[in-house]
Write a protein that holds these residues in place. Structure first.
Motif, PDB file in Angstrom:
ATOM      1  N   LYS A  64      50.214  80.784  28.834  1.00 53.90           N
ATOM      2  CA  LYS A  64      49.742  80.808  27.475  1.00 53.90           C
ATOM      3  C   LYS A  64      48.047  80.417  27.955  1.00 53.90           C
ATOM      4  O   LYS A  64      47.329  81.464  26.997  1.00 53.90           O
ATOM      5  CB  LYS A  64      50.024  79.259  26.611  1.00 53.90           C
ATOM      6  N   THR A  65      47.743  79.940  28.736  1.00 49.87           N
ATOM      7  CA  THR A  65      46.134  79.887  28.700  1.00 49.87           C
ATOM      8  C   THR A  65      45.484  81.014  29.549  1.00 49.87           C
ATOM      9  O   THR A  65      44.499  81.406  29.224  1.00 49.87           O
ATOM     10  CB  THR A  65      45.779  78.670  29.570  1.00 49.87           C
TER      11      THR A  65
ATOM     12  N   GLN B 123      43.927  67.138  26.393  1.00 47.95           N
ATOM     13  CA  GLN B 123      44.430  66.689  25.002  1.00 47.95           C
ATOM     14  C   GLN B 123      44.936  68.180  24.514  1.00 47.95           C
ATOM     15  O   GLN B 123      46.027  68.285  24.055  1.00 47.95           O
ATOM     16  CB  GLN B 123      43.402  66.509  24.202  1.00 47.95           C
ATOM     17  N   HIS B 124      44.307  69.211  24.588  1.00 48.30           N
ATOM     18  CA  HIS B 124      44.769  70.717  24.134  1.00 48.30           C
ATOM     19  C   HIS B 124      46.112  70.986  25.122  1.00 48.30           C
ATOM     20  O   HIS B 124      47.056  71.551  24.476  1.00 48.30           O
ATOM     21  CB  HIS B 124      43.640  71.718  24.562  1.00 48.30           C
ATOM     22  N   LEU B 125      46.020  70.865  26.206  1.00 49.70           N
ATOM     23  CA  LEU B 125      47.044  71.218  27.029  1.00 49.70           C
ATOM     24  C   LEU B 125      48.242  70.411  26.629  1.00 49.70           C
ATOM     25  O   LEU B 125      49.572  70.742  26.434  1.00 49.70           O
ATOM     26  CB  LEU B 125      46.872  71.054  28.588  1.00 49.70           C
ATOM     27  N   LEU B 126      48.115  69.181  26.406  1.00 52.19           N
ATOM     28  CA  LEU B 126      49.080  68.291  26.035  1.00 52.19           C
ATOM     29  C   LEU B 126      49.874  68.682  24.687  1.00 52.19           C
ATOM     30  O   LEU B 126      50.950  68.790  24.521  1.00 52.19           O
ATOM     31  CB  LEU B 126      48.626  66.803  26.034  1.00 52.19           C
ATOM     32  N   ARG B 127      48.872  69.051  23.883  1.00 53.76           N
ATOM     33  CA  ARG B 127      49.245  69.448  22.405  1.00 53.76           C
ATOM     34  C   ARG B 127      50.145  70.932  22.708  1.00 53.76           C
ATOM     35  O   ARG B 127      51.199  71.132  22.160  1.00 53.76           O
ATOM     36  CB  ARG B 127      48.156  69.657  21.591  1.00 53.76           C
ATOM     37  N   LEU B 128      49.712  71.822  23.563  1.00 52.55           N
ATOM     38  CA  LEU B 128      50.320  73.008  24.045  1.00 52.55           C
ATOM     39  C   LEU B 128      51.839  72.461  24.408  1.00 52.55           C
ATOM     40  O   LEU B 128      52.855  73.101  23.780  1.00 52.55           O
ATOM     41  CB  LEU B 128      49.759  74.010  25.097  1.00 52.55           C
ATOM     42  N   CYS B 129      52.047  71.683  25.224  1.00 50.20           N
ATOM     43  CA  CYS B 129      53.430  70.971  26.013  1.00 50.20           C
ATOM     44  C   CYS B 129      54.277  70.397  24.768  1.00 50.20           C
ATOM     45  O   CYS B 129      55.166  70.969  24.659  1.00 50.20           O
ATOM     46  CB  CYS B 129      52.993  70.084  26.797  1.00 50.20           C
ATOM     47  N   THR B 130      53.589  69.489  23.858  1.00 50.16           N
ATOM     48  CA  THR B 130      54.515  68.888  22.777  1.00 50.16           C
ATOM     49  C   THR B 130      54.917  69.666  21.711  1.00 50.16           C
ATOM     50  O   THR B 130      56.215  69.826  21.487  1.00 50.16           O
ATOM     51  CB  THR B 130      53.941  67.637  22.248  1.00 50.16           C
TER      52      THR B 130
ATOM     53  N   VAL C  11      52.425  59.703  27.179  1.00 53.23           N
ATOM     54  CA  VAL C  11      51.892  58.622  27.654  1.00 53.23           C
ATOM     55  C   VAL C  11      51.245  58.850  28.900  1.00 53.23           C
ATOM     56  O   VAL C  11      50.139  58.427  29.264  1.00 53.23           O
ATOM     57  CB  VAL C  11      52.839  57.577  27.997  1.00 53.23           C
ATOM     58  N   ALA C  12      51.874  59.675  30.022  1.00 54.18           N
ATOM     59  CA  ALA C  12      51.166  59.960  31.261  1.00 54.18           C
ATOM     60  C   ALA C  12      49.898  60.730  31.101  1.00 54.18           C
ATOM     61  O   ALA C  12      48.862  60.454  31.428  1.00 54.18           O
ATOM     62  CB  ALA C  12      51.994  60.793  32.109  1.00 54.18           C
ATOM     63  N   VAL C  13      49.823  61.468  30.042  1.00 55.00           N
ATOM     64  CA  VAL C  13      48.159  62.372  29.959  1.00 55.00           C
ATOM     65  C   VAL C  13      47.506  61.285  29.353  1.00 55.00           C
ATOM     66  O   VAL C  13      46.114  61.175  29.592  1.00 55.00           O
ATOM     67  CB  VAL C  13      48.617  63.636  29.237  1.00 55.00           C
ATOM     68  N   GLU C  14      47.571  60.542  28.205  1.00 59.38           N
ATOM     69  CA  GLU C  14      46.804  59.731  27.599  1.00 59.38           C
ATOM     70  C   GLU C  14      46.358  58.689  28.714  1.00 59.38           C
ATOM     71  O   GLU C  14      45.160  58.207  28.521  1.00 59.38           O
ATOM     72  CB  GLU C  14      47.476  58.861  26.435  1.00 59.38           C
ATOM     73  N   THR C  15      47.300  58.196  29.530  1.00 57.14           N
ATOM     74  CA  THR C  15      46.724  57.103  30.467  1.00 57.14           C
ATOM     75  C   THR C  15      45.770  57.716  31.396  1.00 57.14           C
ATOM     76  O   THR C  15      44.674  57.020  31.762  1.00 57.14           O
ATOM     77  CB  THR C  15      48.155  56.470  30.942  1.00 57.14           C
ATOM     78  N   ALA C  16      46.154  58.789  31.789  1.00 58.41           N
ATOM     79  CA  ALA C  16      45.207  59.540  32.798  1.00 58.41           C
ATOM     80  C   ALA C  16      43.808  59.672  32.297  1.00 58.41           C
ATOM     81  O   ALA C  16      42.855  59.592  32.755  1.00 58.41           O
ATOM     82  CB  ALA C  16      45.837  60.937  33.164  1.00 58.41           C
ATOM     83  N   ASN C  17      43.901  60.153  30.943  1.00 61.15           N
ATOM     84  CA  ASN C  17      42.689  60.488  30.254  1.00 61.15           C
ATOM     85  C   ASN C  17      41.771  59.309  29.973  1.00 61.15           C
ATOM     86  O   ASN C  17      40.597  59.132  30.452  1.00 61.15           O
ATOM     87  CB  ASN C  17      42.820  60.732  28.907  1.00 61.15           C
TER      88      ASN C  17
END
Lengths: 570, 721
Positions: A424-425, A121-128, A551-557
């Protein structure tokens, strides 16, 4: 009496992802998807052993809707991709492949689902956040004053669908047509909100792709006999149009719940027909030139109208009603009695047209945002694919109007994003680790899994045995031809990066995508720096890709979080 | 076929269920995927859903599931806890019974007779459970537990205002157990925003809960294919259908609702229309047309711009409506119509029978009326002007798959149910046994006296809520507070200091003590500076209650700045207890006031466990003490599951020992988690579980019949025949 039947108990399986069978099926699905990805993707032929037509495709929407999956986990994955595609039309394969990659990579790390979901979730937020920010290095603003960027965007979409079987010339032709069709749907003078019109795709199979054209207005298909009856059309500077949504077939409308007693000798049919002819008389006296009806016209009424040189077309269908009322400016009439003169509309011109073996009546509007795209292709399957492609492109253009920017295509966005996240990380892990109890090692492990998943999507674009590389300055994606020697002078072997923005003649360093990546801070490569390169870029839709990523990250989660699967066996 | 010993079977069944459900419990819980026979996929963490999806066959299991669902219907929460608690209770009962049996076995009873003997035993136990549930539980809740309760309202005065931060904590804790880990924060924020947007005034929140709970389906829109983070709140009402005719309109838009077709029909039901000639038919058709036209014209003259219809209108009506600039929405569901009626206070437009007499027309205004497109599907978007305390808003819930959207919908609906329950007073009633007379009399009389002489809340104006509780009941206390205040006036006081200085009195003196507040305050941390300028000297005008306090205290505080902990004001100890002494000396009624909460993480369970253990020590009757003991131990099962994955300082034994120690030494309990949960919900859960257990224990034989169930004949209808 209702039949009572005992329900069978459900089947409950724990930790579904650990099962070997599920992993194998996921792997197969991933194989199918990755091999279809991109301009050089391989085609899939899906055919049902029980009948139906064979579908040759490499598009996610066609592929997934024809491919039945049984395992609930796969079902989640494919439905979420399909839902994404129905919202955005584009980036379906990207979403599905990224999701598969994420599941596979994360499982390999062996972290607990709690940590994985939090960090993902954190990485996704970084991306968006990065993609939405001004400093984003893989985003280009769209300049609406020149068609170049939009044309590149459309061309990228058309070339990425190899199952359309287009030559280079045909690709250019179709891309230009699609853009033209889109521009025709934009109203000339808008007040406060922009309401886009509609492009109607008219099929014409078995013809050369280069015969495809775009017309303003609407093409209504009519049979040759009908057309002969209509012809010749008397010339005038405007044609008055009446459009009916009520049935004019002479059937009796709803008479209520009670009974109706008809005395013998009274013919209701005659009464209704009389009413219809009265209506015809009114239309004639109002000087209507064209009568169209969504449903059926009574033959006598038709006869009456044609006697008075009124063109009558029935069975238009509900799908055409809205565009027709828009083009002609009519209000669909629901009454058989008196018609208000304000419900009539008009068209500028009306002319018969013949394309191939089909006859059309062409309604040319005074000013409207409706156009018809006459689409030709050699055979049925290729035509279906081309139609889907054109719809995708039109939809993507609409999305681009809303959010006027595009992303770099050809895998460059993915590799660039991966480089950014690594950077970033590696340099600011505190911002992520601050609020929840994850360790730095866990973050490193998961970042690697996440970035690898993104990079593998970029890597899936290459199908011909070439090497995929990334440069150490911009973080773009490069692919070399097959059988390149192992130690080479890379600038000679590579010409342009995936999106076509960077040139290999710059002082760049490359590394294989498969090798361990060192964190770099990727820089922005601007189109104006590389002069002349902006004509031939590979671009992706911003909105679709951003949502696809989420959507991809949310579905994977979601899939990684499953601890049980309960299957109802009824 | 018959099976013996249902308690044993019940234990086996619940143990299986427990293993499944315990993995979904609490913040660390995981998701379950359920497939339906139709091929749909549902994602769920809600216990009720999972139990239903399992389609259990065992009769005892079915009974348990029925109990759970009836509990859920009332409270909307606690299915997983229900099963875990039930399982632990059964396990506890078995160990006790086994022990007794070991001693009996030497007596060499025949197996059959032993079974019946067991059944008698079960019966006794179930009776004891019933007594426990009706008497002891309420007593303990009222006497011991209630002093630990916090309230969700920001003041304990008459006017109850909801505090946003505590509501947030409550909702976050609720959604932790209901939706995926990555979404619970987002969803709870969404719900909180929604609730506060829907609330017209501070006091009318109960109506909002009722309305949202009743019309939840109509008030949310599910959209698939978008990421969850795209979910949002839209002002106004979204109808799940498109316009039949849309005419853009501005300014004063008036609407009407109709429930029948505007166009008159040839014949109404149960009537006959006789047609004698073709001309008659034509004239009647003409009449119908003219009449329709006239009605629509009339509507237009009333400035009506939107026609909402619960039925499909004929083409003619939509045509004329379009001509007159009236938008039409057809086929509204009865729920949508009743929602609009309730919000706007608008009743349906009754079609006049006599011609041209329709001056009375029910219309209402809307702010706007426009089409709304969500994922290429069109909806009608209305800006209703509310006449009640509910300001209409809609939630658009997005998710990649339908299953996830449904999960979020279900969780939100459950949350509204839970809140609705939370804001109701809960009645407690119990008998005070003679043996306990000594013990109970003192607090009772104390409370009584308090009721008659309510302490004026003097410190109120000066330092806000948290110190209200410290309005002291004995002189020593007061003096300390007072001196302390004096010392710190004109100073900026860090709150931590403030709290540590709060005097500690012994709980014997003040049963409604203040430790709990302080402790929770401390663990709900972020600090906020707050200035209170109240220069009035405050005088305590205390009445007869305690003479010692009559001295009067003056604290002149000038620009006293108090660093106050955010979210603190609402964490008041619940002190108003309308305790009544009934006619019978031993019969006692009291209520658990609305909005009682406790911190999450098994606090309720551990507290109840502790007080039950204390109670058993004093208890003489063996049955009662055994039952209380079993329940006390079973309660610990829930925190055990919750802290399963935690290690070190936060592992269950550590927490348990720390809490017990704190209780014994009357120190504040330090909770490791923020978040709150409803006490009423927990209490109801416990009673539901006990009722279910009683039901299970009273069954001695399960008879299995393999035959189609017979049709149930209604007795009344038989008589009629």
């Amino acid at each position: 009496m209702s039949r009572l039947e005992a329900k069978k108990p459900s089947l409950c399986k724990s930790e579904p992802l650990t099962s070997e069978k599920v992993r194998a099926t996921l792997c197969v699905l991933k194989g199918i998807l990755t091999s279809s990805y991109g301009p050089s993707g391989r085609l899939k032929q899906v055919h049902n052993g029980l009948g139906g037509c064979v579908c040759t495709t490499s598009q996610s929407s066609a592929l997934l809707s024809n491919l039945p999956v049984t395992h609930p986990i796969l079902k989640i994955l494919t439905t979420s991709t399909k839902n994404h595609v129905s919202c955005f039309s584009d980036c379906g394969l990207f979403t599905a492949i990224l999701c598969c990659n994420l599941i596979e990579n994360v499982q390999r790390t062996g972290l607990t689902p709690t940590t994985v979901i939090k960090l993902n979730q954190h990485l996704l937020r970084l991306c968006t956040n990065y993609l939405k920010s001004e400093s984003c290095g893989c985003r280009i603003p769209v300049d609406f004053s020149s068609p170049q960027t939009l044309l590149c965007l459309v061309r990228s979409i058309v070339t990425s669908k190899p199952a359309c079987m287009l030559t280079r010339e045909e690709t250019d032709h179709i891309s230009a047509l699609v853009l033209k069709a889109f521009l025709l749907t934009i109203p000339e003078n808008t007040k406060d909100r922009l309401i886009l019109g509609k492009s109607i795709i008219v099929p014409l199979k078995g013809h050369r792709v280069l015969d495809s054209t775009v017309f303003p207005g609407i093409l209504i298909e009519v049979s040759e006999v009908q057309l002969m009856k209509i012809l010749p059309i008397k010339k005038s500077n405007a044609f008055k149009v009446a459009l009916f949504c009520a049935s004019l077939s002479g059937d009796l409308s709803d008479t209520g719940e009670g009974t109706m007693v008809v005395s013998s000798g009274v013919s209701l049919e005659n009464a209704v027909l009389e009413q219809l002819l009265n209506l015809g008389r009114q239309l004639v006296s109002d000087h209507v030139d064209l009568v169209m009806c969504q449903k059926v016209l009574h033959p006598s009424l038709k006869q009456f109208l044609s006697m008075h040189q009124v063109i009558a077309i029935d069975r238009v269908g509900v799908a055409l009603m809205e565009p027709l009322s828009k083009v002609t400016g009519t209000q669909p009439i629901g009454s058989l009695g008196s018609i208000s003169p304000s419900s009539y509309g008009s068209v500028k011109d009306l002319c018969p047209a013949k394309f191939g073996f089909k006859h059309f009546l062409h309604l040319i509007p005074n000013e409207a945002t409706i156009c018809s795209l006459l689409l030709c292709n050699r055979n049925d399957t290729a035509w279906d694919e081309l139609k889907l492609t054109c719809q995708t492109a039109l939809h993507v253009l609409q999305l681009t109007i809303k959010e006027p920017c595009v992303l770099l295509g050809g895998g460059c966005t993915e590799t660039h994003l991966a480089a950014y996240i690594r950077h970033k990380t590696c340099n600011e892990p505190e911002s992520i680790l601050r609020d929840d109890g994850c360790t730095q090692t866990e973050l490193q492990l998961l970042t690697e899994a996440f970035c690898r998943a993104l990079e593998s999507v970029a890597g899936s674009l290459e199908h011909d045995g070439g090497e995929v590389l990334t440069d150490m300055k911009y973080g773009h994606c490069w692919s070399s031809q097959a059988e390149s020697p192992s130690v080479v002078n890379w600038p000679d072997w590579l010409s342009r990066c995936g999106c076509g923005l960077c040139n290999s003649q710059e002082e760049l360093h490359w590394s294989f995508l498969k090798a361990t990546q060192h964190p770099i801070a990727p820089q922005t490569c601007l189109p104006h720096e590389a002069t002349g390169s902006s004509n031939n870029l590979t671009l992706d839709c911003f909105t679709a890709k951003l949502s696809g990523l989420q959507v991809a990250v949310e579905t994977a989660n979601l899939i990684l979080d499953l601890s049980y699967v309960i299957e109802d066996k009824n | 076929m018959a099976a013996l010993g249902s308690a044993k079977a019940a234990l086996q069944v619940t143990e299986v269920l427990e293993t499944i459900l315990s993995r979904c419990l609490g913040p660390e819980g995981r998701q379950v995927l359920c497939t339906k026979p139709t091929g749909e996929v549902l994602i769920s963490r809600s216990g009720g859903c999972l139990l239903e999806a399992l389609h259990l066959e065992h009769p005892i299991a079915r009974m348990v599931v029925a109990c759970v669902s009836s509990h859920l219907r009332r409270t909307g929460d606690g299915a997983k806890t229900f099963i875990i608690l039930l399982c632990h209770l059964l396990r506890g009962l078995h160990t006790v019974i086994d022990k007794e049996q070991d001693s009996l076995i030497s007596k060499n009873i025949q197996t059959h007779r032993r079974h019946w003997k067991n059944c008698c035993q079960w019966k006794f136990i179930s009776q004891a459970l019933l007594t426990f549930q009706t008497q002891i539980l309420d007593y303990i809740m009222d006497h011991y537990l209630s002093k630990h309760f916090l309230t969700i309202f920001s003041s304990s005065t008459e006017e109850r205002t909801l505090c946003r931060s505590s509501l947030e904590l409550l909702l976050e804790a609720y959604f932790c157990g209901r939706v995926g880990r990555n979404n619970h924060y987002f969803i709870s924020q969404l719900m909180c925003n929604y609730f506060f947007k829907c609330m017209a005034c501070e006091s009318g929140f109960e109506e909002v809960f009722d309305l949202v709970d009743d019309y939840f389906v109509e008030l949310n829109v599910g959209v698939t294919g978008l990421p969850v983070s795209d979910s949002r709140i839209i002002a106004g009402l979204v109808l799940h259908r498109d316009f039949s005719v849309y005419c853009p309109a501005d300014g004063d838009i008036r609407i009407v609702i109709v429930t029948e077709t505007i166009q008159p029909l040839f014949s109404a039901s149960a009537s006959e229309f006789i047609l004698n000639s073709e001309a008659q038919f034509q004239t009647s058709q003409f009449w119908i047309m003219e009449k329709t036209k006239a009605i629509v014209k009339h509507l237009q003259s009333q400035n009506v711009k939107l026609l909402l219809s619960s039925v499909k209108q004929p083409d003619l009506v939509t045509y004329y409506a379009g001509l007159n600039g009236i938008s039409v929405v057809e086929c509204l569901s009865p729920e949508e119509v009743s929602l609009i009626q309730r919000v706007m206070g608008l009743s349906p437009f009754i079609l006049p029978q006599a011609s041209s007499q329709y001056e009375i027309c029910n219309t209402a205004s809307v702010k706007f009326c426009k089409p709304l497109t969500l994922r290429s599907k069109r909806y009608v978007h209305l800006g209703l002007i509310s006449t009640c305390s509910f300001v209409p808003h809609c939630i658009v819930l997005c998710g990649p798959v339908q299953g996830l959207v449904e999960q979020h919908e279900g969780a939100l609906h459950g949350a509204f149910k839970m809140l609705r329950q939370l804001f109701k007073d809960l009645d407690l009633s119990y008998m005070i046994q003679t043996s306990d007379q000594n013990h109970t009399s003192s607090p009772l009389t104390y409370k009584d006296s308090r009721e008659s002489n309510p302490l004026p809340e003097i410190v109120n104006g000066l330092i806000q809520r948290p110190y209200q509780g410290t309005v002291v009941k004995n002189k020593g206390n007061l003096a300390k507070t007072q001196t302390y205040l004096k010392v710190y006036s004109n100073l900026v006081v860090p709150s931590v200091e403030l709290e540590t200085c709060i005097p500690c009195s012994t709980p014997k003196v003040t049963p409604t003590d203040t430790y709990q507040t302080n402790e929770t305050l401390r663990c709900l941390a972020p600090t906020k500076t707050r200035t209170i300028d109240d220069n009035e000297p405050f005088i305590e005008s205390n009445s007869a209650n305690s003479t010692a306090e009559n001295t009067g205290i003056e604290i002149s505080s000038e620009n006293l700045q108090v660093t106050k902990i955010a979210g603190k004001g609402n964490m008041l100890p619940v002190r108003e207890k309308s305790l009544e002494m009934c006619t019978s000396q031993s019969y006692c009624c009291s209520t658990l006031p609305a909005g009682c909460v406790l911190p999450v993480g098994g606090n309720f369970e551990i507290l109840l466990h502790y007080y039950l253990l204390n109670y058993t020590r004093k208890c003489q009757q063996s049955e009662e003490s055994v039952v209380s003991m079993i329940i006390a131990n079973a309660l610990l099962g829930i925190p055990q599951v919750l802290y399963k994955s935690k290690k070190g300082k936060y592992s269950f034994p550590q927490i348990y020992i720390r809490t017990l120690h704190a209780l014994q030494t009357s120190q504040p309990i330090v909770s490791s988690q923020k978040g709150l949960e409803s006490v009423a919900g927990k209490y109801q859960l416990l009673t539901s579980v006990l009722q279910c257990l009683t039901k299970i224990l009273t069954i001695d034989l399960v008879i299995n019949i393999r035959r189609q169930p017979r049709e149930m004949y209604d007795q009344d209808s038989d008589e009629e025949v």
